[in-house]
Design an enzyme around this catalytic site. Structure first.
Site, mmCIF file in Angstrom:
data_model
loop_
_atom_site.group_PDB
_atom_site.id
_atom_site.type_symbol
_atom_site.label_atom_id
_atom_site.label_comp_id
_atom_site.label_asym_id
_atom_site.label_seq_id
_atom_site.Cartn_x
_atom_site.Cartn_y
_atom_site.Cartn_z
ATOM 1 N N GLU A 70 0.841 -1.208 0.000
ATOM 2 C CA GLU A 70 0.000 0.000 0.000
ATOM 3 C C GLU A 70 0.873 1.254 0.000
ATOM 4 O O GLU A 70 1.562 1.545 0.987
ATOM 5 C CB GLU A 70 -0.929 0.013 1.216
ATOM 6 C CG GLU A 70 -1.825 1.238 1.245
ATOM 7 C CD GLU A 70 -2.725 1.312 2.463
ATOM 8 O OE1 GLU A 70 -3.260 2.402 2.737
ATOM 9 O OE2 GLU A 70 -2.893 0.274 3.143
ATOM 10 N N ASP B 296 1.027 -14.678 12.823
ATOM 11 C CA ASP B 296 -0.122 -15.277 12.147
ATOM 12 C C ASP B 296 -1.035 -14.140 11.706
ATOM 13 O O ASP B 296 -1.725 -13.529 12.519
ATOM 14 C CB ASP B 296 -0.860 -16.217 13.106
ATOM 15 C CG ASP B 296 -1.961 -17.007 12.411
ATOM 16 O OD1 ASP B 296 -2.460 -16.541 11.373
ATOM 17 O OD2 ASP B 296 -2.334 -18.070 12.924
ATOM 18 N N HIS C 278 -2.180 10.472 -1.150
ATOM 19 C CA HIS C 278 -2.341 9.228 -1.889
ATOM 20 C C HIS C 278 -2.143 9.451 -3.389
ATOM 21 O O HIS C 278 -1.600 8.591 -4.085
ATOM 22 C CB HIS C 278 -3.727 8.620 -1.616
ATOM 23 C CG HIS C 278 -3.737 7.702 -0.433
ATOM 24 N ND1 HIS C 278 -3.424 6.369 -0.534
ATOM 25 C CD2 HIS C 278 -4.002 7.929 0.880
ATOM 26 C CE1 HIS C 278 -3.511 5.808 0.659
ATOM 27 N NE2 HIS C 278 -3.857 6.728 1.536
#
Length: 379
Positions: free
Chosen positions: A77, A281, A372
C-alpha cells in the site's frame, strides 16, 4: 520421502505450471532452506515476496521497549510507510511514546451439554470448587503455559467455559488447545451427567473480532500514549490540536452508528505490515484490529492521545517467527526469542499510535487524498 527436498519442490512447480499454463519464476526464488519450514507450510513451491520498508528511528518509553527503534513494515500500500514515519517524527519531537502492557491472556472455550439448565449450573460450581486440580491437569502439558482463571457463561442447558492462559513468548493457540483438552479429559472422567462436549464452542472467537475479547483481553492488552505539543502539530502536520480532538469526537459518532470494533482510524494497517514482516499469524489481525482511541486537550493547548489494543496477538518465539526474513526483522528490533514478547507488543502499540496521529492529521488538514495521489498511485 523428503517432502521439502529440491526434487519434489521442482516437481510441484512444473505441475503447477502445466496445470495453470503460467510460469513459476519469482515464486521459485528464495534464500531460506525449505527443510526449516516443516511445521509452517505444506506442499511448498516457493515464496511470496512482499515489499518491505522501514520507518523511524522511533523513540519508545515502555517497561520493556526502551530507546530508539527502526520499524520494518511489509506492505504493497503506497503512502503507508511514509505516513507512519511522519507520525513517528511528530511523536519523537514531543518526547516519544509511553507504552504499557496491562494484561495477558489466551483462551480455549469448551462447552459442556447437560440434561437441563440446573445440571449446567451445578457443573459450573463444581468446576470452581476443583479449579486447582483442573489447573494442574492443564499445566501438565506445557512448560510455559499457566492457567490463570476460567470464565463461565450459562445459556439454556449449556455450560460454556473460557480457559484463560498466559503463554510466555508464544501466541499460544495450539498450546492452550492441548492444555485445555487435557483438563477437559480429567473433567469428563470425574463428573457425571455430561451429555456432550466440544473442545471449542466458538466462544474463544479465535481469529474473529468480538466484543468479549475487547472486554476480557485476548493476547496482549497494551496501551500507547503521548502528549503532542501544539507547535509540533502545527509545524509537521499543519493542524491545531483542537481540530484533531473535534474530528475524533465526530468520528466517534460514526463508529457508534456503524457498530465497528475500533474507534480509531486504521490500526490494522500498521499491525498487518508488522505482522507480515515479523512472521506473525496474519489471520490474528481480525482480533488485533480492535482499538480504543482517546484524546483530550491539555490546559496548555497540547494534545494528549492514547490508544488501547485489547487483543493484540503476537509472538517472538515459535510459529513463523524463526523463518529467514521474519527472524531478521524481529532481531533488528531486539525482539526475537524468549523474554521479548512484551517488548514487541509495546513497539506495535506505539507504531499504531504514530499511524493514528498521522492519518487523523491528514484528514483534518485535507492532505489525505493529495498524499495518496502523490505517493500511492501505481496504475
Amino acid at each position: 520421502m523428503d517432502d521439502y527436498g529440491e526434487d519434489i519442490i521442482k516437481t510441484r512447480q512444473k505441475y503447477f505450471e502445466k496445470f495453470s499454463g503460467g510460469k513459476v519464476n519469482h515464486v521459485g526464488q528464495y534464500s531460506i532452506d525449505p527443510h526449516q519450514l516443516q511445521g509452517n507450510i505444506e506442499h511448498f513451491i516457493g515464496v511470496a515476496q512482499v515489499p518491505m520498508g522501514i520507518a523511524g528511528p522511533f523513540t519508545i518509553y515502555g517497561e520493556h521497549a526502551q530507546g530508539e527503534f527502526m520499524i520494518p513494515m511489509a506492505t504493497t500500500e503506497g503512502t503507508l510507510v511514509a505516513s507512519y514515519n511522519r507520525g513517528m517524527k511528530l511523536l519523537n519531537m514531543s518526547g516519544g511514546v509511553k507504552a504499557t502492557v496491562v494484561d495477558d491472556a489466551m483462551q480455549r472455550a469448551p462447552v459442556f451439554v447437560f440434561e437441563d439448565a440446573r445440571g449446567a449450573r451445578d457443573f459450573v460450581q463444581w468446576v470452581k470448587d476443583n479449579f486447582e486440580t483442573i489447573k494442574a491437569e492443564a499445566e501438565s502439558t506445557t512448560s510455559v503455559g499457566k492457567l490463570t482463571y476460567i470464565d463461565n457463561f450459562l445459556s439454556n442447558k449449556f455450560a460454556f467455559l473460557r480457559f484463560n492462559f498466559k503463554t510466555g513468548d508464544a501466541a499460544g493457540q495450539n498450546m492452550v488447545g492441548r492444555a485445555t483438552f487435557a483438563a477437559c479429559g480429567w473433567i469428563l472422567d470425574h463428573y457425571q451427567g455430561i451429555k456432550n462436549f466440544y473442545l471449542e464452542s466458538n466462544f474463544a472467537t479465535d481469529k474473529k473480532a468480538s466484543q468479549i475479547n475487547i472486554m476480557r483481553t485476548r493476547g496482549k492488552r497494551v496501551t500507547a500514549e503521548a502528549t503532542i505539543k501544539r507547535e509540533h502539530l502545527l509545524q509537521v502536520m499543519r493542524v491545531d490540536p483542537k481540530q484533531i480532538d473535534y474530528h475524533g469526537r465526530v468520528a466517534g459518532v460514526g463508529s457508534f452508528l456503524s457498530g465497528v470494533n475500533n474507534t480509531g482510524l486504521h490500526s490494522p494497517n500498521g499491525i498487518t505490515a508488522m505482522f507480515i514482516a515479523t512472521g506473525q499469524d496474519v489471520a490474528n489481525v481480525s482480533e488485533s484490529s480492535a482499538a480504543i482511541l482517546y484524546s483530550e486537550l491539555t490546559d496548555e493547548g497540547d494534545l494528549y492521545l492514547s490508544i488501547t489494543i485489547p487483543s493484540l496477538i503476537v509472538a517472538t518465539y515459535g510459529g513463523g517467527t524463526g523463518i529467514g526474513t521474519q527472524r531478521e526483522c524481529l532481531e533488528l528490533m531486539g525482539c526475537y526469542g524468549k523474554g521479548t514478547v512484551n517488548k514487541f507488543a509495546e513497539i506495535v502499540a506505539a507504531v499504531v499510535l504514530a499511524g493514528e496521529i498521522s492519518l487523523a492529521s491528514a484528514i483534518s488538514s485535507s492532505d489525505w487524498v493529495s498524499s495518496h495521489e502523490q505517493y500511492g498511485r501505481n496504475r
